[in-house]
Each structure stands twice: as C-alpha cells, then as structure tokens.
Design an enzyme around this catalytic site. Sequence first.
Site, PDB file in Angstrom:
ATOM      1  N   GLY A 151       3.761 -32.773 -27.343  1.00  0.00           N
ATOM      2  CA  GLY A 151       3.681 -32.444 -28.756  1.00  0.00           C
ATOM      3  C   GLY A 151       3.577 -33.692 -29.614  1.00  0.00           C
ATOM      4  N   CYS A 152       3.099 -33.506 -30.847  1.00  0.00           N
ATOM      5  CA  CYS A 152       2.837 -34.664 -31.708  1.00  0.00           C
ATOM      6  C   CYS A 152       4.139 -35.358 -32.110  1.00  0.00           C
ATOM      7  CB  CYS A 152       2.036 -34.233 -32.932  1.00  0.00           C
ATOM      8  SG  CYS A 152       2.708 -32.820 -33.825  1.00  0.00           S
ATOM      9  N   TYR A 153       5.092 -34.611 -32.682  1.00  0.00           N
ATOM     10  CA  TYR A 153       6.372 -35.225 -33.026  1.00  0.00           C
ATOM     11  C   TYR A 153       7.055 -35.778 -31.777  1.00  0.00           C
ATOM     12  CZ  TYR A 153       6.588 -33.271 -37.801  1.00  0.00           C
ATOM     13  OH  TYR A 153       6.372 -32.972 -39.121  1.00  0.00           O
ATOM     14  N   ALA A 154       6.964 -34.989 -30.672  1.00  0.00           N
ATOM     15  CA  ALA A 154       7.627 -35.404 -29.435  1.00  0.00           C
ATOM     16  C   ALA A 154       7.076 -36.737 -28.947  1.00  0.00           C
ATOM     17  CB  ALA A 154       7.462 -34.321 -28.370  1.00  0.00           C
TER      18      ALA A 154
END
Lengths: 345, 345, 345, 345
Positions: A151-154
Amino acid sequence: MGRNPRVGVIGATGYAGMELVRLILQHPSMELSYLAGSRERDETFSELFVHLVHEQGVPVEAFDPDACTAACDLAFVALPSGESGHVAAQLHARDLRVIDLSGDLRLSPEVYQAWYHKKPVDAAVQAAAVYGLTEFNGERVATADLVANPGCYATAAILAARPLCAAPFVNASQPLIIDAKSGVTGAGRSAKPHLHFAELSDDFYPYKVGQHQHTPEIEQALDGRFSVLLTTQLLPVRRGIFASVYAQLADVPSTAEVYRLYQEIYADAPFVHVFSPPQVPHIKAVAGSNYVHIGFSVNESARVLQVFCAIDNLQKGAAGQAVQNANRMFGFHETAGLTTPSMWM
Amino acid sequence: MGRNPRVGVIGATGYAGMELVRLILQHPSMELSYLAGSRERDETFSELFVHLVHEQGVPVEAFDPDACTAACDLAFVALPSGESGHVAAQLHARDLRVIDLSGDLRLSPEVYQAWYHKKPVDAAVQAAAVYGLTEFNGERVATADLVANPGCYATAAILAARPLCAAPFVNASQPLIIDAKSGVTGAGRSAKPHLHFAELSDDFYPYKVGQHQHTPEIEQALDGRFSVLLTTQLLPVRRGIFASVYAQLADVPSTAEVYRLYQEIYADAPFVHVFSPPQVPHIKAVAGSNYVHIGFSVNESARVLQVFCAIDNLQKGAAGQAVQNANRMFGFHETAGLTTPSMWM
Amino acid sequence: MGRNPRVGVIGATGYAGMELVRLILQHPSMELSYLAGSRERDETFSELFVHLVHEQGVPVEAFDPDACTAACDLAFVALPSGESGHVAAQLHARDLRVIDLSGDLRLSPEVYQAWYHKKPVDAAVQAAAVYGLTEFNGERVATADLVANPGCYATAAILAARPLCAAPFVNASQPLIIDAKSGVTGAGRSAKPHLHFAELSDDFYPYKVGQHQHTPEIEQALDGRFSVLLTTQLLPVRRGIFASVYAQLADVPSTAEVYRLYQEIYADAPFVHVFSPPQVPHIKAVAGSNYVHIGFSVNESARVLQVFCAIDNLQKGAAGQAVQNANRMFGFHETAGLTTPSMWM
Amino acid sequence: MGRNPRVGVIGATGYAGMELVRLILQHPSMELSYLAGSRERDETFSELFVHLVHEQGVPVEAFDPDACTAACDLAFVALPSGESGHVAAQLHARDLRVIDLSGDLRLSPEVYQAWYHKKPVDAAVQAAAVYGLTEFNGERVATADLVANPGCYATAAILAARPLCAAPFVNASQPLIIDAKSGVTGAGRSAKPHLHFAELSDDFYPYKVGQHQHTPEIEQALDGRFSVLLTTQLLPVRRGIFASVYAQLADVPSTAEVYRLYQEIYADAPFVHVFSPPQVPHIKAVAGSNYVHIGFSVNESARVLQVFCAIDNLQKGAAGQAVQNANRMFGFHETAGLTTPSMWM
C-alpha cells in the site's frame, strides 16, 4: 534475444492503472498487450488517455480472463479492494503471473476482514502471495508468480520505520506514531463529493482516524515489534506521500549513528536516498518518480527520533513499485523504465 | 457615547498588517487612524491594498512614533521579530496601549535569546506584557496596556493541549508530540526563493525541525508540565494551521470524558468549537475567520490521545486574535468585528 | 420599525445556495427562515455547513411550497436550470416574491429552448420576470416580485461591454470577442469526473466552445447591437471570473475618453470600480466579495479596445447579486450585508 | 560510432536551465559536461537539484568562456534577455555551436530595442542566428551553428496561427487577437513579490498588456501578414501555455477544411497533434512533455475561427524545443530524449 514480455493492466482507467499504462509504454523491455477497464462509452485509447495521444495504444476492453491470459505473460490488477484480489486469484489459477495492487493479498483473512470489512480471498491464495516490498523482499519477489504490491502509506511508513526494528536505541514498548499526509490521487479516480476541486482546494484534514487499513500492514512488516498509530491526512496536491514516524528513544543516538544505520540498510536500494540532517525530504522532489527520500532528526530533549519519508503515491506507492516488482520477476534491472526523475517545478 | 477608539497599524504592508487593516476597516467600533509600512514608491492606499480599493483608507507612512502616538488610542505592531518588540516598547513608554504581534514580548530574555537568536527587549518591559491568549487570560488582557499576541503555531497547539494539563488520564512524563502544518502566509510576505509559487505549489515538507521558536512558548503556556516536540511543516495553501497533538495516556479515558473536558473548558470561548469524534476539523472551515475547531480521537491500542486543532494563521493566529484582544481592552464584546465566517468554497 | 423580512433558500446545498445562506446569516436586516435542499441523510445544519457551525441555522428540508410560502417574505431559488424556473413560477403564483438564480427566466422561450435544450417556463411568467442586473435595471428591480438573476459569465461580460453600446468609436458591425475564464464553483457542487481535484488541478481548457448558454443573454443585454463570440474556460481556482472583451474600433479613442465613459456610467454603482491603465483587475481582489473591477486598454496598432472585468462568480455572479437585488426589493441600501471585501491573501 | 556529444548549460540554475539539465541527463545520446549558474554558496549539484540527487551531476561553476569551450561541443545559453545573447555571441565567436534560449537573437536590432529596451547584440551575429522553430525551419536548424530558440508564448501562437497564412478563408486585413495564458515558471525563478505563492495562488490577471515582447516575434514568423494583438496572462499553475487565436473570416470554411489544413501542415511534425472539434487541448495533457496540442472551432455566426494551442512553456516553449533543435543539429532523431509524455494526474 527473445521478444519482450507482454503485460496487461486490469483496471486501466483508475489512477494506478493509468500510471501503469504510462510506465509500461515508456518501458524499454515490456510490451503493453492488454487493457481492461470501465468506460462510459466506446472511447478509444486516445480519448481515455489524452496525454498519450501520440502513442500506439491498445483497446480498452471489458475484462475477460481468457483474453487476458492469452494476451499476457504478466498481469497487473489494479481494481478496488474486495474485487482486485479475486480477479488476481482467478488469473493466477490460470498460471498467469500476477501483481495485485490492492490490499486484498497483503493480510491474513482474519486481519483483512477486521480492517477492510470485505470478503477475503482464499487463505491459500493469500499465503502464496509474496509481499512486494522489493527493498526487503527482492529475492522472493524474483521467483514469485503472485505478488501483493504494498500500500502507498504502508510503503512510506515501512521504508521509514523498518530500520528501527534493528535499532538498539529505540524504545519498542512505546507505540510508533505515524503522521502521514497524501496527495489526492491516493483516493482514486471516482468522482466523490469531497474530492471536488472546490472542496479539497486549500483544505487539509485527517480521515479514517485510527481506522486506516494500512495500519496492520505496517505492523506486520515491522514483524509485530511495534504498536502503530497511523494518522492519514489529505493534502491539496495531486501526488505524494509524506510520512513522519515518531519513535521514543531508550537511548539517544548520535545523528551519525542513525545516518549510518539507514545508509547501510539501503546501500543496495537504487531508489532510496537518505539525507543527513538538517536536509529533509520534499514530496515534490520525488513526485512523478519512483524514488524514495528519507530524512530524520534526533530530538534529545524530548528523547524522540523522527524519521521522514517522501514518495510518490502513484509510483513507489503503487504503479512504479509494481513495475519494479515486475522488473525483478522478469530478471530485468530493478530500475528499468523507472529512472525518470521528478520535474520539481 | 463617545467616539470610536482610533487604532493604528505598524507594519501594515506585511500579511498580518494587511489582515489587521482589513479587519479594522470592517470593525463596527474602531477607527483606522494610522498606518506605517514599507513601500517601494509613493503608492497610495488603493494601490497597496487593491482588494480594499472601495474603502476610504489612510495614507501609509514611514513609521514615526510622534505621529503614531498623536493619531492613535491603540497601536498594533506587526513587524519582524527583533524589531517589533522594540517599537512596541517605544510606544508603550509614551503611554500608548500596544498589542505586539511578534514573538518579542512572549518569552523571558534568556529563553528568547536562545530560540530567536536576537537581542531581547528590556526585561521589565517583557515582564509587563500580558500574554494575549484571551481564552485563558481574558481578564488580564482587559486591563493590559501592553499585550504580547501569541504565535500562530503556539495558538493552535496551546488551545489543543492546554486542557490536558488538568487531565488525570495523560502521562505527563512523556513528551507531547505536535505535528503542525501551516499555510504559507505564515512565512510572511517578503519574496523568498522557497516561497515562489512554482517552488511551493504541490510540495509539502518540514522546516526548522526541532528548532521552531514557538516550542518554548507552548511549553510555557502549558506551565512546563510537558516536554514539547514541535514539528512545523509548510502546506501549499495560503491560510490555515492544522496542529495534531499526540499525548501518551496513563489511563484510557472514554470519548465522552474527553469531550466533556474540552466542552467545559471552552464553554465561554465564543470562537472555539469542539467536535465529537469522528468529526474532525478542516482548515477550510476556519480559513478567513477567527474561529477555532478542535477534534480528538482516543486510540486505545496505542494508548494515545490525539487532539486536532485548526485555525486561520492570519486571524486567530495573528490579526484576528489581536483584534479580539483589542476588543477586550476597549470593553467591546469579544467577537466585535470578528464574526465573518469562512467561505468554505 | 418592523421586524426583518424573512427569506428562504431553495437549493441550499448547492454552491450558490450555500453562499446565499452565508450571506443571509451575515446580513444585518434579513432573517433566514427556510432552507430546502438535497441531503444524503438527516444531516443537521451544522453538518452540512461546517464553516457555519457557530451559527443558529435552520433545518434543511425537502422542498415544500406550502411550508416555503408560509415561512418566507422572499425566496431565492437556486436549483439547476430546467427545474429552478418552474419552482420559481410555482412560488410566484402563490404571491411570494422570488429571485431565481438559474437561467430559466432570462430568455424568451424560443431562445431558451435553443440554447438550454430544456422545457421553458410559461411565456407569461418569463415575461413578468425582471432581469436583475441592478447596475442597469435597478428601478425595475425595486418594484419587481419576480427577478431573473443574471448568469455569472453574463454579468462579467455585460458589465464590461454594455458601455460600448453607447460608444461612438466602436465598430459594431464586427463581433465582440469575449474570452472568459471561470473558477470551478461555477460548474456546481455535484461530483463529476472532470471536477475531481486531481483532474482540474494545474489544468486550463475551454469548454462548450461556441455553445455556452450565456451567449444569448449577453447579446440581449447589449440590445442586440453586437454579435457575440463567448469562449468559456475553466481555471484551477475555486472562485472568480475574468472576462476579456475585444472590440474592433471604428476610431481610436484616447485612454482618457474610455475611462471617462466607464466612470460616468458606473458613477452610482457602489460595487463597480474602474481602473485606469495600466492597472488591471485581478480575480483575487474581488474573490469573496460582491465587487466588480473593470480595466481596459486601447491598442492603437491593432485598432482594438480590450475591456477586462473581474467578479466573484458566486457573489456578483450569483448569490451576492441576488442579495443585492433583494436589498433593492426590500428598500434597503444596495450594499447592505455585502461590504465584506476580498481577503486577497 | 563515436562518443556522445558533450553539451553544457549556461544559466543552469534558472527554470529553463534546470529543465535542460534534467532533459540532458535523460537523453540517450548527449553527455552533460558543463554547468554554469548562480549559486548562493558552494552548493553541490545534489543540493541545487534535489530532484536529481540520484544522478551523477557535474559541478555548477561561475561562467568561464574558456572552460565552457573546452568542455562542450554545444552550449545552451539560458540567461536573462540582454545578457544571454551577448554570452551566446561570445561563445559562437569561439566556434562553439550555441542555442540561445533568450529573446536576444530573434529580432533585428531595431525591433529588439523597441520591445526589449535593452542593448541588442551585433547585427551580424543576430543575422547569423537561425530561428529554431523546427516545425517550419528544421532544415536550416540542422546546419546552423547559432540558433535563436523561440519564445514560449511565440511558440504556441505561431504553431496555432502559422497555417492561417496560407488559408484563403481568413481576412488578413483584420488583426489576429491572441489571448494567451501561462503558468508561472515562464516568469523565471527569481523571487519577486508577485510570484509569492500567497499572491499568485487563486489569482488570474493580464500583464504587459499591449507590450509583450513576443508580439513582434509572432508577427515576424507570420511573415508580417497579420497585425497581432497579444494578451499575456498569468495562470496559477506551474507549467503550461494556452493560446487562443481569433481570426476574422473572409469566408466560412467547413470544419473538415480547417482540420485538413492543419493535418497537412503538421503531417511530419512528430510533436504536434491536431484535434478535431469538439475536442480541445488541455495544458495538463502536454505539461511535462514536448508535445503540442492544437484544436479549433469555426464560429459561423460571428464569422471567426478560433485556434487553440497548448504547450509546456518549459519544454516546447524553452528547454524541450532547445533539445529538439540540438537533436537536429547533431543529426539525431528529432524526438530523441523527448518522448516522455505528460503525467496527466
């Protein structure tokens, strides 16, 4: 020398899918061979992708697993969570190599259901998927036939925080506080009231407070060593994630010690650049590229280490990372087709 | 009933000064009587303030203490730190009531010098200045003749964090982590390379990491109960501050308990509005107004309380708060001339 | 002195309606008494209008003509074209004074149908409606009970071009070329793909080329003296219209002559300000206000007069002008409740 | 096959220069060998170009003609007008091939002085410079050793208008009205008050009305067939020019006829794409690329042809076009290093 591998994109009319199309068309060693996506009417490739009007595109079709399998050596699936993983599983069952950009293959069914509130994919399929954070998992990705793209935030949070797992100076009994901000393409391309230009322009606010589904993905990638408090916030920009990780310190390290730690861990990571204080990352310096900029600051009086990480949510946070994974899977250089830098201005 | 008090603005061509001019011209009970500021040539009021071209302005002069004292019942001084407090002291010595918008009168000379790296004003003058956070200091402001108007980041952080000083559930031995973001008018009106539209547009980044001069101001307003880690970051918007305060918890309170605490403390604060979760503040909902929106979230698993606060840096963070203080000093209703809401869109 | 007139807003959850709500709540002599609009669920006033959370609002109801008539002395109808005029007619038939903000009452049924492609209102109703451009039609507005509030582009274009009808130096056999640009709130609040922040941000483009429905409204207000070519374009800003009118010259007038012409015509128009060259209007100097800034330039070599006009599309182009008309209808000063200037920064 | 040609950039720290550096580093067949620019202190390449931190840069030096001549096969000179042409002339005199991006070599000394109000370069040098609009002048560029790179507004306007010189249906006795809008990077990188983010954000306005120095450049490139009225306006975006050309018609052509005209003229221009109505150009579809999008509309009732042209002011309007010219001069394919498309979102 054989022909270039043929790749397809399912979900080509969303933002991650559009970025994949752009990157694949620019890739020196991949051939765009199949596109599936939703269309309002019979739009041609040029109408759907007006910035690629000069390219020889391929038609955008309604998804058909037979056509996809016939046309591709590898498929990128970039559909909404709850749908994407099931399509990925379907194609994987037909022996197609698949990179899934959704959150559907990243978490165990139990954790997935608790955070996504959707029906998980089959546990065996999920277990077969390799978590595609190449910087830490590159060798497994190279031989994988099913990849769960992070994921992007991850991605931003893990690249900032993962080195702390090995750091003796961090107090792991205290939570990691992650204050993260994202450009609006992370929210997808569907028209929603709060994404209207007149609503978001000049605004800033948190959303899904305490409930963002990337929280367990980060905790898992940190081997469960930290409790994570992730706050996600919307920036009035198109692209970019800026994550600030705050870690309580057991001992206060020197700046040099922290710098050395990060430098060593990312010595072989071609996209990651670590800044020495007081230089800090800017989202603009990575927007439009697959690069990752990391900075940090040791605050002695509060006994806190801050780590900053900037990425482009559509590139290193989605499509760029997916191509990076595909490069590994095809045996190409990790950076093939991904060296275009940010424009800055 | 006598005539309206006459007020002047020193530093009228900076952003805080311009906002003061706009607010005073809209004020039902103040008369704009004196303006001093820097001009490139002999520009008229209408040329300098083209958005106020329909108003009867007053000429913008080079600052002269005699002229100012003769023309005003109260002066707002909105000059750069290191200059502003000295001008304020000069006018105060002539028995003019003064509100200083700079950081020069907020801190003891020692602390000031350590964080501002500038020559402090005389210790006695600084000691005579009342800290103008009306929500907590309103009665002293009412009788003050020298007011130190709070800093923009400090205002947002203190309004969010001050109720925690009395909260039994907070672990005060741990630092308060304050992740704050500001629109660019907070950086002033002078042309600087990094404030160029093409540089800031679509960017986001921290600055003065660990060194922002509002840190001791916040610690002081929290009675030294907390060690504060303040991170300041630039948002690509004109106005607005969003501060997120993270406090470690000794005990985990209920949402209702936290809400009650904030509601009670701000029961008589006409500009402060407290949201119940999951509603969160937006900077756009307060931009262009003197209002303060506060929200919060209790994170049980990480044992952290987050408090969010949104203000307009030029209004509640500067000129609006200064007018609010002047209202108190003149015996007007605290909200006089300050009830224009945000436009939202 | 009697009580303040009670006013209602039909379509209160669109952008023009929201702006009306904000202006009425700030108005010294009107009482907001009725709101109708579309809601997703049973949202309260404070949830729908979070920037007005400090106000005593009124509930937002589903439209009911009986309730509206009972609650109001005057109704603003701000619904989509094709719907708005019919609701206005319905209320007008019940003897309620009505200001309709749509295009439904501005044009004869034939012209309306040709440009709006929708069912016109009854011809008699349309004929009864007074065109609410107060600067030229103020006396008729004062006694009207049904007002057709002008369109946003039309307002800017007409205020720029109308003085040319009387100008001997213009070549009226040539078309007026109007190159107009608008902020995105002009496109309404409904979520549409092209209004997504990530789509519009950093873009600029024309739309409805040669087909914008304000074209006949402008021609009509210029008494049919000119053929008008109107080009409408989307600016990546929230508010503001900038219209450039290009007129071919029969004779080349002096700058002073043109200035005098505009000054005289707008001598009694409290919202209109005419600049002398080389000063030009900025949309920011009027955004958030009901003011109108007009500038011009005589180009001798091309024998063209350019006239520039900047307004806020939601104020002078919609809600502000509607309140200005209501002021006239109630016998208030034309500027009542409308003197808040632009914030500029 | 010999080594790649070595190229240098004079003025590397301005926006056009920065874009040249980025393009050259991405170019498959050019070697960046020399950089001169202004620096505040001894900043390294990585500090000056943080978006290129992963690249092996070259040091940025104070300009020295000997060092430059020794290091380069071709120099791009991107200095301010009034300085750039003199440096270009100096290097040209040393037998270095030079592309000058300023306006200094585009106009005869008389016209230059009248519009730029600066000292022109020697008339013989100016006469030796080839005007580098490759689409119309490619063969002369290929053999040139001194190229005057076209202006940004001029490029957009000429590419839109030049086909009209041959069009029988245009009334050439009437002026061409060109309403042009530009992103802010066109104004250069120097910090100026009006380029402050807080000033330009959400604004739109014309500047240099009737006096923009690209006016005679456009007239010259149209062979003096038209009188040109150029209006230049500032858009609150970083990149992109949108030019609307309005031509009066002698006869009204069919849409097909106009489309055929433009298609034929640009049949061999790899960067130019012509849209058929009603499709119109968007600046976002070309921003970040060297592509040119052209659209048009025939307005029968006003007897006007509108032609729209969108380019990126830093690419096709400056650095991209300069590299395109260098490609011609080195015998490379015209598109080498210039095929990166816009990102769109």
